[in-house]
Design a protein around this motif. Structure first.
Motif, PDB file in Angstrom:
ATOM      1  N   ARG A  54      15.986  39.385  18.165  1.00 32.49           N
ATOM      2  CA  ARG A  54      15.681  40.718  18.751  1.00 32.49           C
ATOM      3  C   ARG A  54      16.729  41.785  17.775  1.00 32.49           C
ATOM      4  O   ARG A  54      16.255  42.756  17.872  1.00 32.49           O
ATOM      5  N   LEU A  55      17.878  41.247  17.724  1.00 29.99           N
ATOM      6  CA  LEU A  55      18.860  42.388  17.543  1.00 29.99           C
ATOM      7  C   LEU A  55      19.212  42.543  15.845  1.00 29.99           C
ATOM      8  O   LEU A  55      19.065  43.419  15.515  1.00 29.99           O
ATOM      9  N   SER A  56      19.431  41.058  15.373  1.00 34.15           N
ATOM     10  CA  SER A  56      20.179  41.380  13.782  1.00 34.15           C
ATOM     11  C   SER A  56      19.142  40.867  12.926  1.00 34.15           C
ATOM     12  O   SER A  56      18.326  40.196  13.066  1.00 34.15           O
ATOM     13  N   SER A  57      19.195  41.513  11.587  1.00 36.14           N
ATOM     14  CA  SER A  57      18.531  40.846  10.822  1.00 36.14           C
ATOM     15  C   SER A  57      19.385  39.861  10.027  1.00 36.14           C
ATOM     16  O   SER A  57      18.732  38.919   9.195  1.00 36.14           O
ATOM     17  N   ARG A  58      20.679  39.940  10.188  1.00 33.33           N
ATOM     18  CA  ARG A  58      21.401  39.197   9.241  1.00 33.33           C
ATOM     19  C   ARG A  58      22.306  38.069  10.244  1.00 33.33           C
ATOM     20  O   ARG A  58      22.707  38.428  11.396  1.00 33.33           O
ATOM     21  N   ILE A  59      22.646  36.798   9.703  1.00 33.45           N
ATOM     22  CA  ILE A  59      23.217  35.867  10.788  1.00 33.45           C
ATOM     23  C   ILE A  59      24.113  35.135   9.709  1.00 33.45           C
ATOM     24  O   ILE A  59      24.004  34.830   8.674  1.00 33.45           O
ATOM     25  N   ILE A 112      28.622  28.292   6.863  1.00 36.28           N
ATOM     26  CA  ILE A 112      27.498  27.075   6.297  1.00 36.28           C
ATOM     27  C   ILE A 112      26.236  28.160   5.945  1.00 36.28           C
ATOM     28  O   ILE A 112      25.338  27.213   5.424  1.00 36.28           O
ATOM     29  N   TYR A 113      26.156  29.186   6.532  1.00 32.96           N
ATOM     30  CA  TYR A 113      25.026  30.070   6.135  1.00 32.96           C
ATOM     31  C   TYR A 113      25.281  31.546   6.213  1.00 32.96           C
ATOM     32  O   TYR A 113      25.808  32.017   7.198  1.00 32.96           O
ATOM     33  N   ASP A 114      24.763  32.284   5.568  1.00 30.34           N
ATOM     34  CA  ASP A 114      25.066  33.699   5.464  1.00 30.34           C
ATOM     35  C   ASP A 114      23.753  34.433   5.034  1.00 30.34           C
ATOM     36  O   ASP A 114      23.575  34.204   3.753  1.00 30.34           O
ATOM     37  N   GLY A 115      22.986  34.817   5.819  1.00 31.17           N
ATOM     38  CA  GLY A 115      21.665  35.479   5.226  1.00 31.17           C
ATOM     39  C   GLY A 115      20.808  35.984   6.442  1.00 31.17           C
ATOM     40  O   GLY A 115      21.326  36.187   7.611  1.00 31.17           O
ATOM     41  N   THR A 170      28.282  49.702  14.495  1.00 34.95           N
ATOM     42  CA  THR A 170      28.234  48.381  13.753  1.00 34.95           C
ATOM     43  C   THR A 170      28.437  47.279  14.858  1.00 34.95           C
ATOM     44  O   THR A 170      29.320  47.469  15.542  1.00 34.95           O
ATOM     45  N   VAL A 171      27.670  46.314  14.746  1.00 35.48           N
ATOM     46  CA  VAL A 171      27.849  45.074  15.770  1.00 35.48           C
ATOM     47  C   VAL A 171      28.174  43.975  15.315  1.00 35.48           C
ATOM     48  O   VAL A 171      27.127  43.444  14.341  1.00 35.48           O
ATOM     49  N   LEU A 172      28.762  43.093  15.636  1.00 32.02           N
ATOM     50  CA  LEU A 172      29.122  41.652  15.320  1.00 32.02           C
ATOM     51  C   LEU A 172      28.913  41.075  16.750  1.00 32.02           C
ATOM     52  O   LEU A 172      29.957  41.247  17.568  1.00 32.02           O
ATOM     53  N   LEU A 173      28.110  39.999  16.704  1.00 29.38           N
ATOM     54  CA  LEU A 173      28.234  39.540  18.130  1.00 29.38           C
ATOM     55  C   LEU A 173      27.846  38.044  18.020  1.00 29.38           C
ATOM     56  O   LEU A 173      27.314  37.445  16.960  1.00 29.38           O
ATOM     57  N   THR A 174      28.619  37.220  18.788  1.00 31.09           N
ATOM     58  CA  THR A 174      28.583  35.683  18.778  1.00 31.09           C
ATOM     59  C   THR A 174      27.732  35.355  19.754  1.00 31.09           C
ATOM     60  O   THR A 174      27.655  36.020  20.737  1.00 31.09           O
ATOM     61  N   THR A 200      25.292  48.051  10.473  1.00 32.14           N
ATOM     62  CA  THR A 200      24.453  46.816  10.914  1.00 32.14           C
ATOM     63  C   THR A 200      24.536  45.963  12.084  1.00 32.14           C
ATOM     64  O   THR A 200      25.793  46.084  12.471  1.00 32.14           O
ATOM     65  N   ILE A 201      23.696  45.284  12.176  1.00 30.99           N
ATOM     66  CA  ILE A 201      24.049  44.314  13.493  1.00 30.99           C
ATOM     67  C   ILE A 201      24.016  42.790  12.898  1.00 30.99           C
ATOM     68  O   ILE A 201      23.048  42.659  12.447  1.00 30.99           O
ATOM     69  N   VAL A 202      25.114  42.178  13.157  1.00 32.44           N
ATOM     70  CA  VAL A 202      25.227  40.718  12.696  1.00 32.44           C
ATOM     71  C   VAL A 202      25.581  39.999  13.441  1.00 32.44           C
ATOM     72  O   VAL A 202      26.153  40.062  14.401  1.00 32.44           O
ATOM     73  N   GLY A 203      24.627  38.693  13.493  1.00 37.51           N
ATOM     74  CA  GLY A 203      24.789  37.693  14.438  1.00 37.51           C
ATOM     75  C   GLY A 203      25.966  36.578  13.882  1.00 37.51           C
ATOM     76  O   GLY A 203      25.718  36.206  12.758  1.00 37.51           O
ATOM     77  N   TYR A 204      26.716  35.977  14.721  1.00 39.60           N
ATOM     78  CA  TYR A 204      27.755  35.196  14.377  1.00 39.60           C
ATOM     79  C   TYR A 204      27.448  33.886  15.215  1.00 39.60           C
ATOM     80  O   TYR A 204      27.889  34.060  16.151  1.00 39.60           O
TER      81      TYR A 204
END
Lengths: 267, 324
Positions: free
Chosen positions: B214-219, B228-231, B201-205, B43-47
């Motif tokens: 553009r990149l992730s579906s989850r933040i 304070i938010y995960d979704g 798998t990508v975790l990016l801030t 997955t690609i997750v934005g942080y």
């Protein structure tokens, strides 16, 4: 092990190529360093010319102490002199990237630099050592020759361990670099002279606890066949390798504790 | 088992400051204050979160740089600071504001050194390098010393360096910071392909909401050290990102406009800022409404900034939480 040595070769070669990229600056630095080294040398000559004897030690005998200490420290400086930068790396967070690579952090520091100009310092130490050996009436035995050859790397290990151990302070207080310098550069100075000229407490602390006496003093006594003016057991004259091993283990242990304490920088 | 498991981690920093000539006051800052999440393989997750929220501190704990004060972390089955070296072989890291490459050497030499540091097999290295050279168009500056590269070129070099050893997971801290639109787009394309084709798998801030879109579906959103938010990104926008701002320049100065479904939040000379909700009116309707009242010279629409979204969420949390 072989892989690590090969990597060391690649990294050092890269550092040297990088230094040679700035040719003008490299030449100037080398010349500058040579001049400073030469001036150091003049100071020694002046000192030796005016002090024919120092507490039962003749001038060439002191030159032997000086030569061993200077050569061992030059190797130390060549290998880990970049520890001088560690406090900056810890302060600005550059140390992060060492933790991100699949290699030991100390190995990465050792392989992160190789200042060619520091070779001048080694040459200077070697010249003094050769001079001392050529004028001293040493009765060579295989054991004496072996001890002399082994002493240089063993003493370098002791110096490196002292430097690594004391520089760990920068992981707690970034301004702690000067404390480490007192032991590294200061230790080299301390090792240039015979232990019996120092005060008892200084000797106990810097000579035995920080084991600087094992760098040049004890091996020189054996090589010279000189009775110990302090009357200490003769076995100590061969204890160098063991002391180096203990010092290296202590430094490694301290380093691991310190790195765990690393706080990085920024949010 | 999820690729990354984070359970109730905390990181406290002791800050000392001078209080008087000799006295020093010590206080504890909770940079990360009890965060838990899991990230599945592939997955690609934005942080995201404002400056100082604890993003980088979290990434540093995940990559083995910082030892957590409390809590449990597992990345690909490893405990980062305990198994730092095996972990380093399986992760790729790029910090947008730090340089991994050798500053004084041609770019290609840095890649060679990374090959040795990570013990990448010669054949695998050739394949990977060939693929990244093409994807990131590295050839024009492969022989250029890193110090002479533009920021965009350097970031492409850094990305390659982070990927040469086939990492399972990429940690990126502000990968697009300071880049122009074209360079940003190229970085995003590259990350999408790495994810799709190599399963990385990508975790990016990031501070750039467009990166996330553009990149992730989850933040994951963090503020003051707390999650304070995960979704999902869409749900987030629907809930919090609906307010946009229309900025109009009028021909003549005048009082704040009076509009039906929008409000003027700021005026400055000829310029007025009008906030409106996406679901109550459209930009087109609003423009027509403004034009009916005053002569328009120019206009732009501002999308909500990630910081604003975060602030709104945080306000919402503060309102709903008892004892705050």
């Amino acid at each position: 092990m072989g892989d690590t040595l090969a990597l060391y070769g690649h990294l050092i070669a890269a550092r040297i190529r990088a230094q040679l990229q700035y040719r003008g600056s490299f030449v100037l630095e080398t010349v500058g360093h040579a001049v400073v080294t030469f001036l150091d040398f003049v100071v020694i000559l002046v000192l030796f010319a005016n002090v024919p004897r120092l507490a039962t030690w003749s001038q060439p005998e002191i030159a032997l102490l000086y030569g061993i200490s200077a050569l061992a420290f030059a190797i130390t400086d060549l290998m880990v002199g970049q520890l001088d930068w560690l406090s900056n790396w810890v302060r600005d967070g550059t140390f992060d990237q060492m933790l991100l690579r699949p290699r030991g952090t100390l190995f990465q520091i050792v392989s992160s630099d190789f200042q060619l100009r520091r070779l001048g310092k080694a040459a200077q130490g070697l010249v003094v050592l050769v001079y001392a050996l050529s004028v001293l009436p040493i009765e060579w035995t295989p054991l004496r020759a072996l001890l002399l050859v082994a002493t240089i790397p063993v003493s370098a290990v002791i110096f490196i361990s002292i430097w690594v151990f004391t520089i760990c302070i920068v992981f707690w207080t970034v301004d702690g670099k000067e404390v480490a310098n007192a032991f590294s550069y200061g230790g080299q100075f301390f090792a240039q002279f015979p232990m019996n000229i120092y005060d008892r407490w200084l000797r106990r602390f810097l000579g035995y606890l920080v084991p600087i006496a094992f760098i040049s003093y004890f091996p020189a006594l054996y090589i010279l066949g000189k009775p110990d003016p302090l009357g200490l057991p003769a076995a100590l004259q061969f204890a160098g390798p063991l002391v180096a091993l203990v010092a290296a283990l202590a430094a490694g242990r301290m380093w691991r504790v310190a790195v765990r304490h690393y706080q990085s920088a920024g949010g | 088992m999820a690729l990354i498991e984070v359970e109730n981690i905390r990181k406290d920093f002791v800050v000392t400051r001078k209080a008087g000539r000799l006295r020093r006051e010590r206080s504890v800052v909770h940079a990360v204050d009890g965060i838990s999440f899991t990230i599945e393989r592939g997955t690609i997750v934005g942080y995201i979160g404002p400056n100082g929220a604890g993003k980088s501190t979290t990434v540093k704990m995940l990559t083995g740089i910082l030892v957590p004060s409390a809590g449990r972390i597992s990345v690909d089955g490893l405990v980062p600071t305990e198994q730092r070296i095996p972990l380093a072989r399986r992760i790729g890291v790029m910090f947008g504001q730090r340089i991994q490459l050798w500053w004084d050497l041609p770019l290609i030499e840095s890649f060679e050194l990374f090959r040795h540091i990570y013990s990448v097999k010669a054949e695998r290295y050739r394949e990977n390098l060939a693929s990244f050279r093409e994807l990131l168009e590295l050839d024009p500056f492969l022989e250029t010393p890193v110090r002479q590269l533009s920021l965009g070129q350097r970031v492409r070099g850094e990305l390659t360096a982070a990927m040469l050893h086939d990492p399972e997971v990429l940690f990126l801290d502000e990968p697009t910071i300071g880049l122009d639109v074209v360079a940003k787009q190229r970085v995003r394309e590259f990350l999408l392909r790495a994810n799709r084709e190599r399963g990385v798998t990508v975790l990016l801030t990031t501070h750039d909401l467009a990166d996330i879109e553009r990149l992730s579906s989850r933040i994951l959103i963090i503020d003051h050290g707390k999650l304070i938010y995960d979704g999902d990104v869409e749900a987030l926008k629907a809930r919090y990102g609906t307010e946009r701002v229309l900025v109009v320049d009028l021909e003549e100065p005048g009082p704040p406009l009076r509009l039906e479904d929008a409000r003027v939040i700021r005026t400055e000379g000829l310029r007025q800022w009008i906030a409106f909700e996406r679901d109550r009116t459209s930009a087109a309707r609003l423009v027509a409404e403004v034009a009916a009242q005053a002569a328009l010279r120019d206009l732009t629409v501002e999308e909500p900034e990630i910081e604003d979204v975060v602030r709104r969420i945080y306000r919402g949390v503060a309102q709903h939480a008892p004892n705050v």
